[in-house]
Design an enzyme around this catalytic site. Structure first.
Site, PDB file in Angstrom:
ATOM      1  N   ARG A  57     135.814-104.420  35.147  1.00 35.28           N
ATOM      2  CA  ARG A  57     136.423-103.931  36.393  1.00 35.28           C
ATOM      3  C   ARG A  57     135.510-102.917  37.066  1.00 35.28           C
ATOM      4  O   ARG A  57     135.400-102.872  38.294  1.00 35.28           O
ATOM      5  CB  ARG A  57     137.801-103.329  36.095  1.00 35.28           C
ATOM      6  CG  ARG A  57     138.567-102.947  37.346  1.00 35.28           C
ATOM      7  CD  ARG A  57     139.995-102.542  37.039  1.00 35.28           C
ATOM      8  NE  ARG A  57     140.055-101.332  36.246  1.00 35.28           N
ATOM      9  CZ  ARG A  57     141.173-100.803  35.750  1.00 35.28           C
ATOM     10  NH1 ARG A  57     142.328-101.398  35.972  1.00 35.28           N
ATOM     11  NH2 ARG A  57     141.149 -99.698  35.031  1.00 35.28           N
ATOM     12  N   ARG A 105     124.469 -84.844  55.118  1.00 40.14           N
ATOM     13  CA  ARG A 105     125.732 -85.567  55.130  1.00 40.14           C
ATOM     14  C   ARG A 105     125.769 -86.550  56.290  1.00 40.14           C
ATOM     15  O   ARG A 105     125.565 -86.170  57.440  1.00 40.14           O
ATOM     16  CB  ARG A 105     126.888 -84.569  55.278  1.00 40.14           C
ATOM     17  CG  ARG A 105     128.242 -85.236  55.258  1.00 40.14           C
ATOM     18  CD  ARG A 105     129.361 -84.279  55.602  1.00 40.14           C
ATOM     19  NE  ARG A 105     130.635 -84.972  55.590  1.00 40.14           N
ATOM     20  CZ  ARG A 105     131.106 -85.716  56.596  1.00 40.14           C
ATOM     21  NH1 ARG A 105     130.399 -85.839  57.707  1.00 40.14           N
ATOM     22  NH2 ARG A 105     132.262 -86.323  56.506  1.00 40.14           N
ATOM     23  N   LYS A 151     138.854 -99.813  42.338  1.00 43.45           N
ATOM     24  CA  LYS A 151     139.206 -98.529  41.710  1.00 43.45           C
ATOM     25  C   LYS A 151     138.263 -97.450  42.242  1.00 43.45           C
ATOM     26  O   LYS A 151     137.334 -96.993  41.575  1.00 43.45           O
ATOM     27  CB  LYS A 151     139.144 -98.649  40.180  1.00 43.45           C
ATOM     28  CG  LYS A 151     139.957 -97.580  39.459  1.00 43.45           C
ATOM     29  CD  LYS A 151     140.201 -97.961  38.025  1.00 43.45           C
ATOM     30  CE  LYS A 151     140.735 -96.818  37.183  1.00 43.45           C
ATOM     31  NZ  LYS A 151     142.052 -96.317  37.583  1.00 43.45           N
TER      32      LYS A 151
END
Ligand SMILES: Cc1ncc(COP(=O)(O)O)c(C=O)c1O
Length: 284
Positions: A57, A105, A151
């Site tokens: 996974r 960023r 996930k």
């Protein structure tokens, strides 16, 4: 209860160290943007339960978001091994891979960065056994995104579900998430209902493919029980004989009320009890 001691063993970008020695850059995209994938693997006496499925996974999640896995599927267990101990009855192995650190960023691609890799293990005690009296459930609108099969550490929708429980004064209860009239999942666990000996669990369309979910389906079928992958509507949920949720930490947790109304007898039921026992046997 999971005890995360700062001194617990960790692996960070190629080195083993104590967790409190890990220094993550503020410019890591995992920190700034939630741009990362994680995994949580239960380990009993040094052996991961369903470990192969957890590693698969992790690889599938990385591939889904285009983060190149720093290790092959077959290499991950070896990376984790020094963090695990056969002397520990139960450990939780946490794994996270972020898209890495950039010089400034930004959201846009290309991203020129090496993935950041963090693993650490903590000891824990499974919180639910046969004497568990059951948990109250509360229906909530599912506010999460449309890729819940991944996930990802971008978990704001899940966190807000728990915050809602907290602000409602029921922080330890369970949220049952409703999407398009169907009850699909809990914020950190998969849903099962049993009615007249038939088990229903939502299909793998925009829910997390839980490893404990897959183990419980196999155990139930092994017991000769019929399992249908279908999300119950609210009427089916509240009319069920039993409801429980599954994850690697709480294993199988019975839900005995929904919005104050009892499920079945209002106590954990025999199907849950049977499957909880079978699940314990998988650890040996
Ligand atoms: C949203 C969600 N569903 C289900 C699960 C259960 O997954 P597993 O059984 O692999 O622990 C989790 C685990 O964290 C989760 O976050």
């Amino acid at each position: 209860m999971i005890t995360e001691k700062s001194s617990c063993p960790a692996y960070f970008n190629g080195r083993y160290m104590a967790l409190d020695e890990v220094a993550i850059s503020p410019l890591d995209r995992g920190f700034l943007l939630g741009d990362s994938i994680y995994e949580v693997i239960p380990v009993y006496h040094g052996v991961g339960l369903g470990a192969e499925r957890h590693w698969q996974r992790l690889m599938a999640g990385l591939q889904a978001v285009g983060i190149e896995s720093p290790y092959a599927l077959s290499d991950w267990p070896g990376v984790a091994a020094p963090l695990l101990s056969a002397d520990e009855p139960a450990q939780m192995l946490y794994v996270q891979v972020t898209r890495g650190v950039e010089g400034s960023r930004k959201h846009r691609f290309p991203v020129l960065a090496e993935p950041t890799v963090l693993l650490f293990s903590t000891s824990f005690q499974p919180p639910i056994d046969g004497s568990y009296a059951g948990c109250a459930g509360h229906l909530q609108a599912d506010l999460r995104w449309q890729r819940c099969n991944v996930k990802s550490t971008s978990l704001m929708g899940n966190v807000l579900a728990y915050r809602q429980l907290y602000t409602d004064g029921v922080a330890d209860d369970e949220a049952l998430l409703v999407r398009d009239g169907r009850v699909v999942e809990a914020p950190s666990s998969n849903l099962f209902i049993a009615c007249d000996g038939v088990i229903r669990t939502p299909p793998l369309d925009n829910i997390l493919p839980g490893v404990s979910r897959s183990l419980v389906i196999e155990l139930a079928r092994g017991e000769g029980l019929k399992v249908i992958e279908q999300a119950p509507d609210i009427a089916q949920l509240t009319a069920a004989d039993e409801v429980w949720v599954t994850n690697s930490y709480e294993e199988l947790k019975p839900i005995v009320t929904v919005d104050g109304d009892p499920i079945g007898s209002g106590r954990p039921g025999p199907v849950w009890r049977c499957l909880l026992e079978r699940y314990q046997a998988l650890k040996r």
